[in-house]
Design an enzyme around this catalytic site. Structure first.
Site, PDB file in Angstrom:
ATOM      1  N   GLU A 109      17.066   5.738 -14.980  1.00 32.28           N
ATOM      2  CA  GLU A 109      18.372   6.198 -15.453  1.00 32.28           C
ATOM      3  C   GLU A 109      18.771   7.500 -14.780  1.00 32.28           C
ATOM      4  O   GLU A 109      19.934   7.698 -14.428  1.00 32.28           O
ATOM      5  CB  GLU A 109      18.385   6.349 -16.972  1.00 32.28           C
ATOM      6  N   THR A 110      17.814   8.372 -14.549  1.00 32.52           N
ATOM      7  CA  THR A 110      18.107   9.633 -13.859  1.00 32.52           C
ATOM      8  C   THR A 110      18.623   9.370 -12.449  1.00 32.52           C
ATOM      9  O   THR A 110      19.668   9.895 -12.045  1.00 32.52           O
ATOM     10  CB  THR A 110      16.844  10.516 -13.803  1.00 32.52           C
TER      11      THR A 110
END
Length: 160
Positions: A84-85
């Site tokens: 997600e980062t």
């Protein structure tokens, strides 16, 4: 380390998080954009360090140590945090300064475990559209073996 919610030393002023950006490996050309937001407290806590940042390709490393589950292997949630980062930062770069990215879906398949060392995450753009981005994120161990494959979709919105 910053949490994006702690008030600045000067009331009304945004904090300058340049040191956090340098430690996280954010390239010089992206630091002005992130100087008052930083990379986020979770990225700092997880030890994620970027080595390449663009909308098309995002690469970072993360230590296994400190990010393990009770069995002593890299936590599945850590894989997802990395995915997600990387996907969200790539989408934000694609969105540009007048727009922002919002993660709307993330999924991950775990292939093998890692008990030590650094893992590398590489996000590759599948789709960079006007309103949606999709990235595939592959996590590998120090020997280049695939640990997980994730997919993240971000919605692109205009700033208010």
């Amino acid at each position: 380390m910053s949490d994006n919610f702690t008030p600045a030393a000067v009331p009304g002023a945004a904090p300058d998080l340049t040191d956090e950006l340098v430690s996280a490996g954010v390239p010089v050309e992206l630091r002005p954009w992130l100087r008052h937001m930083g990379v986020g407290a979770l990225v700092v806590k997880m030890g994620i360090v970027f080595s390449h940042m663009s909308a098309e390709r995002m690469v970072a490393t993360m230590p296994v140590e400190g990010n393990t589950q009770v069995a002593g292997i890299l936590h599945g949630g850590a894989h997802t945090v990395m995915a997600e980062t990387l996907g969200s930062f790539a989408a934000a770069i694609h969105a540009g300064p007048d727009r922002h990215a919002l993660g709307i879906e993330v999924s991950a398949t775990h292939h093998r475990a890692a008990a030590a060392g650094l893992v590398t995450g590489t996000a590759t753009a599948i789709h960079l559209g006007r309103t949606l981005t999709v990235h595939e994120v592959v996590m590998t161990d120090g020997q280049g073996r695939r640990l997980s494959t994730a997919r993240i979709t971000n919605m692109i919105r205009d700033n208010a």
